[in-house]
Design a protein around this motif. Structure first.
Motif, PDB file in Angstrom:
ATOM      1  N   VAL A 144      -2.747  24.357  19.703  1.00 37.02           N
ATOM      2  CA  VAL A 144      -4.092  24.870  19.460  1.00 37.02           C
ATOM      3  C   VAL A 144      -5.041  23.686  19.280  1.00 37.02           C
ATOM      4  CG1 VAL A 144      -3.348  27.046  18.423  1.00 37.02           C
ATOM      5  CG2 VAL A 144      -3.650  25.031  16.972  1.00 37.02           C
ATOM      6  N   PRO A 145      -6.338  23.874  19.522  1.00 36.19           N
ATOM      7  CA  PRO A 145      -7.293  22.797  19.249  1.00 36.19           C
ATOM      8  C   PRO A 145      -7.508  22.642  17.755  1.00 36.19           C
ATOM      9  CG  PRO A 145      -8.448  24.781  19.939  1.00 36.19           C
ATOM     10  CD  PRO A 145      -6.984  25.069  20.096  1.00 36.19           C
ATOM     11  N   LEU A 146      -8.017  21.486  17.355  1.00 37.34           N
ATOM     12  CA  LEU A 146      -8.360  21.262  15.951  1.00 37.34           C
ATOM     13  C   LEU A 146      -9.755  21.804  15.695  1.00 37.34           C
ATOM     14  CD1 LEU A 146      -7.743  20.026  13.175  1.00 37.34           C
ATOM     15  CD2 LEU A 146      -8.724  17.876  14.022  1.00 37.34           C
ATOM     16  N   SER A 182     -19.221  21.343  38.045  1.00 35.71           N
ATOM     17  CA  SER A 182     -17.796  21.069  37.918  1.00 35.71           C
ATOM     18  C   SER A 182     -17.028  22.325  37.560  1.00 35.71           C
ATOM     19  CB  SER A 182     -17.552  20.010  36.835  1.00 35.71           C
ATOM     20  OG  SER A 182     -16.168  19.869  36.575  1.00 35.71           O
ATOM     21  N   ILE A 183     -15.864  22.474  38.178  1.00 32.06           N
ATOM     22  CA  ILE A 183     -14.977  23.588  37.837  1.00 32.06           C
ATOM     23  C   ILE A 183     -14.283  23.353  36.500  1.00 32.06           C
ATOM     24  CG2 ILE A 183     -14.567  24.253  40.235  1.00 32.06           C
ATOM     25  CD1 ILE A 183     -11.890  22.747  40.079  1.00 32.06           C
ATOM     26  N   CYS A 184     -14.429  22.134  35.972  1.00 30.14           N
ATOM     27  CA  CYS A 184     -13.772  21.751  34.708  1.00 30.14           C
ATOM     28  C   CYS A 184     -14.766  21.574  33.564  1.00 30.14           C
ATOM     29  CB  CYS A 184     -12.969  20.474  34.893  1.00 30.14           C
ATOM     30  SG  CYS A 184     -11.668  20.603  36.132  1.00 30.14           S
ATOM     31  N   ALA A 185     -15.994  22.068  33.753  1.00 26.89           N
ATOM     32  CA  ALA A 185     -17.022  21.904  32.724  1.00 26.89           C
ATOM     33  C   ALA A 185     -16.695  22.758  31.503  1.00 26.89           C
ATOM     34  CB  ALA A 185     -18.375  22.279  33.273  1.00 26.89           C
ATOM     35  N   VAL A 186     -16.831  22.175  30.316  1.00 30.46           N
ATOM     36  CA  VAL A 186     -16.668  22.933  29.068  1.00 30.46           C
ATOM     37  C   VAL A 186     -18.016  23.276  28.447  1.00 30.46           C
ATOM     38  CG1 VAL A 186     -14.347  22.147  28.574  1.00 30.46           C
ATOM     39  CG2 VAL A 186     -16.276  20.767  27.824  1.00 30.46           C
ATOM     40  N   GLY A 200      -8.607  13.995  29.403  1.00 25.61           N
ATOM     41  CA  GLY A 200      -7.730  14.828  28.589  1.00 25.61           C
ATOM     42  C   GLY A 200      -8.406  16.156  28.349  1.00 25.61           C
ATOM     43  N   VAL A 201      -7.886  16.901  27.386  1.00 25.14           N
ATOM     44  CA  VAL A 201      -8.442  18.234  27.134  1.00 25.14           C
ATOM     45  C   VAL A 201      -8.945  18.429  25.707  1.00 25.14           C
ATOM     46  CG1 VAL A 201      -7.116  19.348  28.956  1.00 25.14           C
ATOM     47  CG2 VAL A 201      -6.123  19.149  26.673  1.00 25.14           C
ATOM     48  N   GLY A 202      -8.524  17.592  24.766  1.00 27.17           N
ATOM     49  CA  GLY A 202      -9.005  17.718  23.396  1.00 27.17           C
ATOM     50  C   GLY A 202     -10.474  17.347  23.306  1.00 27.17           C
ATOM     51  N   LEU A 203     -11.233  18.127  22.552  1.00 23.49           N
ATOM     52  CA  LEU A 203     -12.683  17.938  22.519  1.00 23.49           C
ATOM     53  C   LEU A 203     -13.231  17.740  21.113  1.00 23.49           C
ATOM     54  CD1 LEU A 203     -13.448  20.758  25.097  1.00 23.49           C
ATOM     55  CD2 LEU A 203     -13.679  18.298  25.517  1.00 23.49           C
ATOM     56  N   ASP A 204     -12.351  17.496  20.144  1.00 30.09           N
ATOM     57  CA  ASP A 204     -12.820  17.395  18.769  1.00 30.09           C
ATOM     58  C   ASP A 204     -13.609  16.115  18.505  1.00 30.09           C
ATOM     59  OD1 ASP A 204      -9.774  16.997  19.143  1.00 30.09           O
ATOM     60  OD2 ASP A 204     -10.263  15.573  17.562  1.00 30.09           O
ATOM     61  N   ASN A 205     -13.576  15.142  19.417  1.00 28.35           N
ATOM     62  CA  ASN A 205     -14.372  13.920  19.258  1.00 28.35           C
ATOM     63  C   ASN A 205     -15.729  14.023  19.934  1.00 28.35           C
ATOM     64  OD1 ASN A 205     -12.819  13.847  21.762  1.00 28.35           O
ATOM     65  ND2 ASN A 205     -13.637  11.795  22.075  1.00 28.35           N
ATOM     66  N   VAL A 224     -20.207  18.323  30.006  1.00 30.08           N
ATOM     67  CA  VAL A 224     -18.976  17.666  29.578  1.00 30.08           C
ATOM     68  C   VAL A 224     -17.837  18.288  30.369  1.00 30.08           C
ATOM     69  CG1 VAL A 224     -17.388  17.226  27.680  1.00 30.08           C
ATOM     70  CG2 VAL A 224     -19.862  17.216  27.267  1.00 30.08           C
ATOM     71  N   ILE A 225     -17.065  17.460  31.048  1.00 32.26           N
ATOM     72  CA  ILE A 225     -15.955  17.976  31.846  1.00 32.26           C
ATOM     73  C   ILE A 225     -14.641  17.427  31.305  1.00 32.26           C
ATOM     74  CG2 ILE A 225     -17.332  18.337  33.916  1.00 32.26           C
ATOM     75  CD1 ILE A 225     -16.333  15.742  35.020  1.00 32.26           C
ATOM     76  N   ALA A 226     -13.639  18.273  31.271  1.00 32.96           N
ATOM     77  CA  ALA A 226     -12.324  17.891  30.762  1.00 32.96           C
ATOM     78  C   ALA A 226     -11.297  17.999  31.886  1.00 32.96           C
ATOM     79  CB  ALA A 226     -11.934  18.783  29.587  1.00 32.96           C
ATOM     80  N   ALA A 227     -10.175  17.309  31.699  1.00 29.26           N
ATOM     81  CA  ALA A 227      -9.122  17.269  32.727  1.00 29.26           C
ATOM     82  C   ALA A 227      -8.236  18.505  32.596  1.00 29.26           C
ATOM     83  CB  ALA A 227      -8.319  15.991  32.616  1.00 29.26           C
TER      84      ALA A 227
END
Length: 317
Positions: A206-208, A312-316, A73-78, A91-94
């Motif tokens: 928006v993100p939390l 990764s191209i999806c790394a945050v 997923g894309v949420g990262l608040d956890n 950390v990589i997100a979808a």
């Protein structure tokens, strides 16, 4: 190398990892079994989580051999991103894998509000034929307000514009020539209050964060139209739930569609569950078959890329 999946992951992503030669251990309930999870973590080279697994300093200290964490997923608040960065764990997100599904959820919510077919069906099955009550209204020429103007909002805006809707957006981080404004016909609002005053539907994207927590609350609900709806498919906590209940009960606004809550799952006797005009769904906006397949495959491929020395191209972080 070994990979641990702690929450729901579509089968094709797991099979992809196994085809690539990894040993994959999968327990979709493990994210809720904290003590058991912490004991297992040192065994794994990669971890794949969703939103329920709490990736904090205790978790990361236990994950001594982990080289990458994938987020389905894309949420990262956890996830404690700073702590992961300090430990040099990517950390990589979808990225955008479920954006279309979330956009369609928003459209479904607006269509349900304007033409409640399931309610009409239930009423007809009771022997009624109330055509006036279920007349409804068109989305055409209604105004949709987008709080946040990222990729999901961009896809929502395209679909809403196809329905003939006027779309206004508020995002202090979007520049005048960004694609959602320059190419999608979204009108920028200078403030959140301005957006709320104009909108028939307000959709949150928006993100939390500390800045967005309870950004919709008793101070700004009165600015909204009395027939307006709030749609939250982003994160629980962005909408102040107690204030929302009061706003709906006092008819300051018409209702809400909440796919995310501050405490999930909701209890059947919770105040939110007692308000008919607040429609609830179990955090499923991005959970179509297609989106979950894309998410699982993307994370599987990006985890493999990192484990083989790539970036990764999806790394945050």
């Amino acid at each position: 190398m070994k990979i641990l999946v702690t929450e729901l992951m579509w089968d094709d992503g797991i099979e992809e990892l196994r085809k690539l030669g990894y040993t994959v251990d999968y327990d979709m309930e493990l994210g809720r079994k904290r003590e058991e999870l912490l004991k297992l973590l040192p065994e794994y080279d990669a971890l794949i989580v969703r939103n329920e697994t709490r990736v904090d300093t205790e978790f990361l200290d236990a994950a001594k051999n982990t080289r990458v964490i994938g987020r389905l997923g894309v949420g990262l608040d956890n996830i404690d991103l700073e702590a992961a960065k300090e430990r040099d764990i990517p950390v990589i997100a979808a990225k955008n894998a479920n954006a279309t599904s979330v956009a369609e959820y928003v459209m479904a919510a607006m269509l349900d509000a304007s033409r409640p077919l399931s309610d009409a069906d239930a009423d007809v099955r009771q022997g009624n034929w109330d055509r006036k009550f279920f007349t409804g209204y068109e989305l055409n020429k209604r105004t949709l307000g987008l709080v946040g103007m990222g990729e999901i909002s961009h896809r929502v805006a395209k679909r809403a514009r196809a329905f003939g809707m006027d779309v206004v957006g508020y995002d202090p981080f979007v520049a005048p020539f960004d694609h959602i404004l320059a190419e999608t016909g979204v009108r920028p609002a200078d403030t959140l209050d301005e957006l709320l005053q104009q909108s028939d539907f307000v959709s949150v994207h928006v993100p939390l964060t500390k800045a967005t927590k309870h950004m919709l609350n008793k101070d700004n609900f009165p600015l909204m139209k009395s027939h307006a709806y709030v749609i939250n498919s982003a994160r629980g906590g962005i909408v102040h739930e107690e204030d929302l209940i009061d706003a709906v009960k006092s008819k300051q606004i018409a209702g809400a569609y909440l796919d995310v809550l501050e405490k999930e799952p909701v209890q059947k006797d919770a105040p939110l569950a007692q308000v008919e005009s607040i429609r609830l769904s179990p955090h499923i906006a991005g959970l179509t078959d297609e989106a979950q397949s894309r998410t699982a495959m993307l994370i599987a491929q990006e985890v493999d890329r990192v484990l083989n020395g790539g970036k990764s191209i999806c790394a945050v972080v």
